[in-house]
Each structure stands twice: as C-alpha cells, then as structure tokens.
Write an enzyme that holds these catalytic residues in place. Sequence first.
Site, PDB file in Angstrom:
ATOM      1  CG  ASN A 107     -44.507  51.038 -79.283  1.00  0.00           C
ATOM      2  OD1 ASN A 107     -43.606  51.746 -78.834  1.00  0.00           O
ATOM      3  ND2 ASN A 107     -45.646  50.835 -78.631  1.00  0.00           N
ATOM      4  CG  HIS A 109     -47.323  48.589 -74.619  1.00  0.00           C
ATOM      5  ND1 HIS A 109     -47.591  49.925 -74.404  1.00  0.00           N
ATOM      6  CD2 HIS A 109     -48.163  47.905 -73.805  1.00  0.00           C
ATOM      7  CE1 HIS A 109     -48.551  50.033 -73.505  1.00  0.00           C
ATOM      8  NE2 HIS A 109     -48.916  48.824 -73.119  1.00  0.00           N
ATOM      9  CB  SER A 136     -46.217  43.305 -76.439  1.00  0.00           C
ATOM     10  OG  SER A 136     -47.006  42.669 -75.459  1.00  0.00           O
ATOM     11  CG  ASP A 145     -50.021  50.863 -76.775  1.00  0.00           C
ATOM     12  OD1 ASP A 145     -48.944  51.063 -77.363  1.00  0.00           O
ATOM     13  OD2 ASP A 145     -50.372  51.495 -75.765  1.00  0.00           O
TER      14      ASP A 145
HETATM   15  C1  GRF Z   1     -40.101  51.320 -71.520  1.00  0.00           C
HETATM   16  O1  GRF Z   1     -40.678  50.616 -70.469  1.00  0.00           O
HETATM   17  C2  GRF Z   1     -40.966  51.253 -72.736  1.00  0.00           C
HETATM   18  O2  GRF Z   1     -41.605  50.037 -72.905  1.00  0.00           O
HETATM   19  C3  GRF Z   1     -41.979  52.324 -72.403  1.00  0.00           C
HETATM   20  O3  GRF Z   1     -41.210  53.353 -71.863  1.00  0.00           O
HETATM   21  C4  GRF Z   1     -40.066  52.808 -71.241  1.00  0.00           C
HETATM   22  C5  GRF Z   1     -38.877  53.464 -71.877  1.00  0.00           C
HETATM   23  O4  GRF Z   1     -37.692  53.099 -71.279  1.00  0.00           O
HETATM   24  N1  GRF Z   1     -42.783  52.664 -73.535  1.00  0.00           N
HETATM   25  P1  GRF Z   1     -36.288  53.458 -71.939  1.00  0.00           P
HETATM   26  O5  GRF Z   1     -36.340  54.914 -72.334  1.00  0.00           O
HETATM   27  O6  GRF Z   1     -36.086  52.555 -73.113  1.00  0.00           O
HETATM   28  O7  GRF Z   1     -35.301  53.210 -70.842  1.00  0.00           O
END
Ligand code: GRF
Length: 219
Positions: A107, A109, A136, A145
């Site tokens: 994932n 985050h 991260s 997370d």
């Molecule tokens: C990113 O900031 C990711 O870390 C978070 O949601 C956002 C998704 O952005 N979980 P995208 O869809 O990859 O543009």
Amino acid sequence: MSAVVILISGRGSNLQAILKAVERGELDVRIAAVISNNPSAPGLAIAARAGVTTQVIDHRLYAARELFDRALIQAIDAHRPDLVVLAGFMRILGTELIEHYRGRLMNIHPSLLPEFKGLNTHARALAAGVTRHGASVHFVTPEVDGGPIIVQAPVAVHTKDSVETLAARVLEQEHRILPQAIAWFAADRLRIDAGQVLLDDRPVAEQGLLVHDRAAGSR
Ligand code: GRF
C-alpha cells in the site's frame, strides 16, 4: 516476469506513475489488471488507455464487507498475481483478504508512518504543525496502515503550505517510491523478517530508506 494487480478507487495518478515506469523500462512487471471498487474512478480510463484489463467490483453491491472482500479475492486471483498493489484504494480490507495475500500486498500511504495513519493526513499534519511530512510504502497487515514499511520519502512542510500544496509535494514522492518498491519486489529483493523489511537481506531501516529508524529505537 512478475504479474501485478493494482487496486484503485479514484484519480489513479499512482497507477499512472507505475504504468509510466513500466513503459520507460524501469519496472519489469506485467500489469495483469486494474480493479476499482468505484465504477467512476478516473483511473480506470488511464488503465484502459494503456491497454490494461480493467474491472469494477462495486462495494455498494455487497451487503457485507466479507462478501465484497471475497468477490475481490476471486477477481484478483483470476489474474494469478505475484503482487497486489493498493494504489489509492480507499476501502478498508478485512483480515481474510489480507491474510490471503500476506507478504504480497503493498500500500502507498500519504504520511510518514506511523504518524498520521488513516484519512486526511495532510490536513492533520498541518494542524499538528510538523515540519516534515511525506509518504510511505508498506506491506499490508490487518492493522490499518500498520504493516512493515518498505520505503519512505520525506518532504519539508512550509509555513505557507495549504492542504493542496502539501499534498502535491507528497504526491510527487509517492510517484517515485511506489514504482521503486514494486521494482524491488519484482526483482525478489524484499523479505519480511520479524516485522521488518529487508532489502537485499539488510533491514531497510539501516539503509536510510525509513525516515524514523524504529529498529534503532529512535521512536
Ligand atoms: C494518494 O495520495 C494515496 O497515497 C492515497 O490516496 C491518494 C490516491 O491518489 N491513499 P491517486 O488515485 O493515486 O492519484
């Protein structure tokens, strides 16, 4: 070559960063499918334009989370992936699914974990007055997370930052470290040992890849 299934919920900019890295020959994987829980996720069009199979498993059509998770497992497993990547996937997954993909579920985050788990990380970072924020990539475990961290990227928080300016700066780093982590996995360079990630058999914490060296007890 490793087969990767990517799960998204929205915009898909991390997905796009992965596809670009593959296109540029920096990431030697096959994107087997992109699956979204949200039928109107703009990321689906990004995948389709790149010629990647897309699929929607709409969580709203399932009466319980377990049923959604099982449908998701079925859809993912049909592509026989070596790795499953949550790239802006905004549903909490249940233990059954997480255990099913243990050690091969990653994932991204938008915070320096363990700080700011959960949602609205940029607003919370600004409200907390931190001078450093970031992103991260971690392996997913049932603790939301909370799984072993593979790599982090810090960004400085400026006094004039808004949620938008800070999010944009963090996003640039997300686009760098997520393809990087996938490349390491695909090259079979990552292991998990006693809750820590090893890259080439050395803890990532010792290689400057984590912002907080938790192994050394600095937090
Ligand atoms: C990113 O900031 C990711 O870390 C978070 O949601 C956002 C998704 O952005 N979980 P995208 O869809 O990859 O543009």
